[in-house]
Design a protein around this motif. Sequence first.
Motif, PDB file in Angstrom:
ATOM      1  N   ARG A 165     105.383  91.311  33.239  1.00 30.68           N
ATOM      2  CA  ARG A 165     106.864  91.053  32.876  1.00 30.68           C
ATOM      3  C   ARG A 165     106.963  90.441  31.508  1.00 30.68           C
ATOM      4  O   ARG A 165     107.875  90.891  30.673  1.00 30.68           O
ATOM      5  CB  ARG A 165     107.542  89.809  33.715  1.00 30.68           C
ATOM      6  CG  ARG A 165     108.842  89.571  33.909  1.00 30.68           C
ATOM      7  CD  ARG A 165     109.411  88.714  34.932  1.00 30.68           C
ATOM      8  NE  ARG A 165     109.681  89.423  36.163  1.00 30.68           N
ATOM      9  CZ  ARG A 165     108.956  89.313  37.233  1.00 30.68           C
ATOM     10  NH1 ARG A 165     108.014  88.244  37.141  1.00 30.68           N
ATOM     11  NH2 ARG A 165     109.249  89.833  38.257  1.00 30.68           N
ATOM     12  N   ARG A 166     105.893  89.726  31.190  1.00 37.59           N
ATOM     13  CA  ARG A 166     105.885  89.256  29.718  1.00 37.59           C
ATOM     14  C   ARG A 166     105.232  90.239  28.722  1.00 37.59           C
ATOM     15  O   ARG A 166     105.212  89.780  27.485  1.00 37.59           O
ATOM     16  CB  ARG A 166     105.006  87.880  29.514  1.00 37.59           C
ATOM     17  CG  ARG A 166     105.609  86.813  30.232  1.00 37.59           C
ATOM     18  CD  ARG A 166     104.890  85.525  29.937  1.00 37.59           C
ATOM     19  NE  ARG A 166     103.266  85.744  29.706  1.00 37.59           N
ATOM     20  CZ  ARG A 166     102.467  85.395  30.734  1.00 37.59           C
ATOM     21  NH1 ARG A 166     102.685  85.234  31.934  1.00 37.59           N
ATOM     22  NH2 ARG A 166     101.194  85.614  30.513  1.00 37.59           N
ATOM     23  N   GLY A 167     104.747  91.080  29.016  1.00 41.00           N
ATOM     24  CA  GLY A 167     103.870  92.265  28.238  1.00 41.00           C
ATOM     25  C   GLY A 167     102.611  91.873  27.945  1.00 41.00           C
ATOM     26  O   GLY A 167     102.097  92.313  27.023  1.00 41.00           O
ATOM     27  N   ALA A 168     101.875  91.142  28.788  1.00 43.75           N
ATOM     28  CA  ALA A 168     100.637  90.663  28.680  1.00 43.75           C
ATOM     29  C   ALA A 168      99.717  91.219  29.510  1.00 43.75           C
ATOM     30  O   ALA A 168     100.045  91.549  30.407  1.00 43.75           O
ATOM     31  CB  ALA A 168     100.535  88.902  28.741  1.00 43.75           C
ATOM     32  N   ASN A 169      98.437  90.803  28.979  1.00 43.21           N
ATOM     33  CA  ASN A 169      97.210  91.493  29.782  1.00 43.21           C
ATOM     34  C   ASN A 169      97.188  90.528  31.292  1.00 43.21           C
ATOM     35  O   ASN A 169      96.858  89.430  31.056  1.00 43.21           O
ATOM     36  CB  ASN A 169      96.205  91.186  29.081  1.00 43.21           C
ATOM     37  CG  ASN A 169      94.491  91.954  29.663  1.00 43.21           C
ATOM     38  OD1 ASN A 169      94.806  92.244  31.121  1.00 43.21           O
ATOM     39  ND2 ASN A 169      93.681  91.939  29.183  1.00 43.21           N
ATOM     40  N   PRO A 170      97.023  91.196  32.269  1.00 43.71           N
ATOM     41  CA  PRO A 170      97.099  89.958  33.582  1.00 43.71           C
ATOM     42  C   PRO A 170      95.787  89.549  33.623  1.00 43.71           C
ATOM     43  O   PRO A 170      95.530  88.727  34.341  1.00 43.71           O
ATOM     44  CB  PRO A 170      97.426  91.015  34.798  1.00 43.71           C
ATOM     45  CG  PRO A 170      97.225  92.496  34.160  1.00 43.71           C
ATOM     46  CD  PRO A 170      97.413  92.415  32.702  1.00 43.71           C
ATOM     47  N   GLY A 171      94.719  90.143  32.927  1.00 41.07           N
ATOM     48  CA  GLY A 171      93.421  89.641  33.111  1.00 41.07           C
ATOM     49  C   GLY A 171      92.372  89.906  34.202  1.00 41.07           C
ATOM     50  O   GLY A 171      91.408  89.579  34.446  1.00 41.07           O
ATOM     51  N   GLY A 172      92.941  90.983  35.092  1.00 39.50           N
ATOM     52  CA  GLY A 172      92.214  91.240  36.170  1.00 39.50           C
ATOM     53  C   GLY A 172      92.876  92.420  37.089  1.00 39.50           C
ATOM     54  O   GLY A 172      94.122  92.926  36.626  1.00 39.50           O
ATOM     55  N   SER A 173      92.288  92.923  38.247  1.00 40.66           N
ATOM     56  CA  SER A 173      92.894  93.671  38.903  1.00 40.66           C
ATOM     57  C   SER A 173      93.379  92.986  40.297  1.00 40.66           C
ATOM     58  O   SER A 173      92.900  92.020  40.675  1.00 40.66           O
ATOM     59  CB  SER A 173      91.805  94.727  39.605  1.00 40.66           C
ATOM     60  OG  SER A 173      91.405  95.638  38.347  1.00 40.66           O
ATOM     61  N   GLY A 174      94.393  93.859  40.919  1.00 43.31           N
ATOM     62  CA  GLY A 174      94.758  93.284  42.080  1.00 43.31           C
ATOM     63  C   GLY A 174      95.817  94.245  42.848  1.00 43.31           C
ATOM     64  O   GLY A 174      95.926  95.296  42.605  1.00 43.31           O
ATOM     65  N   ILE A 175      96.413  93.561  44.057  1.00 40.54           N
ATOM     66  CA  ILE A 175      97.162  94.273  44.796  1.00 40.54           C
ATOM     67  C   ILE A 175      98.507  93.546  44.879  1.00 40.54           C
ATOM     68  O   ILE A 175      98.722  92.525  44.955  1.00 40.54           O
ATOM     69  CB  ILE A 175      96.734  94.224  46.303  1.00 40.54           C
ATOM     70  CG1 ILE A 175      95.244  94.782  46.290  1.00 40.54           C
ATOM     71  CG2 ILE A 175      97.502  94.966  47.120  1.00 40.54           C
ATOM     72  CD1 ILE A 175      94.765  94.628  47.807  1.00 40.54           C
ATOM     73  N   VAL A 176      99.660  94.325  44.502  1.00 41.27           N
ATOM     74  CA  VAL A 176     100.829  93.874  44.543  1.00 41.27           C
ATOM     75  C   VAL A 176     101.850  94.494  45.618  1.00 41.27           C
ATOM     76  O   VAL A 176     101.655  95.866  45.805  1.00 41.27           O
ATOM     77  CB  VAL A 176     101.562  93.782  43.272  1.00 41.27           C
ATOM     78  CG1 VAL A 176     103.133  93.736  43.107  1.00 41.27           C
ATOM     79  CG2 VAL A 176     100.941  93.258  42.378  1.00 41.27           C
ATOM     80  N   MET A 177     102.742  93.882  46.360  1.00 36.52           N
ATOM     81  CA  MET A 177     103.610  94.207  47.458  1.00 36.52           C
ATOM     82  C   MET A 177     104.765  94.509  46.807  1.00 36.52           C
ATOM     83  O   MET A 177     105.240  93.167  46.485  1.00 36.52           O
ATOM     84  CB  MET A 177     103.363  93.701  48.715  1.00 36.52           C
ATOM     85  CG  MET A 177     102.161  94.217  49.540  1.00 36.52           C
ATOM     86  SD  MET A 177     102.408  93.735  51.361  1.00 36.52           S
ATOM     87  CE  MET A 177     100.791  94.313  51.666  1.00 36.52           C
ATOM     88  N   LEU A 178     105.624  95.428  46.865  1.00 36.26           N
ATOM     89  CA  LEU A 178     106.825  95.420  46.271  1.00 36.26           C
ATOM     90  C   LEU A 178     108.063  96.036  47.386  1.00 36.26           C
ATOM     91  O   LEU A 178     107.341  96.801  47.898  1.00 36.26           O
ATOM     92  CB  LEU A 178     107.061  96.089  45.195  1.00 36.26           C
ATOM     93  CG  LEU A 178     106.284  95.700  43.697  1.00 36.26           C
ATOM     94  CD1 LEU A 178     106.396  96.515  42.470  1.00 36.26           C
ATOM     95  CD2 LEU A 178     106.891  94.384  43.272  1.00 36.26           C
TER      96      LEU A 178
END
Length: 178
Positions: A165-178
Amino acid sequence: MGHASGLSHSTVSRIENAIMPNASVSELARIGAVVGLQVSLRAYPAGDALRDAGHTRLLARLRTIVSGSLSWQTEVPLPIPGDRRAWDVLIRGLTFRIGVEAETRIVDAQAVARKVALKRRDGNVDHVLLVLAETRANRAHSGALLLALGDDYRMDSRAILEALRRGANPGGSGIVML
């Protein structure tokens, strides 16, 4: 093998020697069964990608969250000549690349984990984001999926979404549910 599979000896021989280019899936499966193999088939997109409505809506939900300062490309081929696989979305920042795989319905957690792991290995990205449709069935399978993917995908989904949302590197991988 011909007798056991119900095929002629010459047909089996031509298939074994790769001189029968029009062997049917049924013939291959019959021969495979005789020698204890399960034959599977993979399909890869050709030409314009067709998306089911659920998949399109899932990616659209993610798009509304990702900052406009990040590059968003769909159906980005893996950087291997002749490889037909593609990232559903490639998100790029100034210093990072995130391959996105979207799944509307998990049926086989191990198959999804294998697909994602191979794309991560071959896909020239820093992180992978697996986006799942928020459904009861997917929630039920998410534990098995996390177990199959391993510790690399345990990053908090809220932290990932906030970084995007901020345009930043999240720094890792992951799972997101939307």
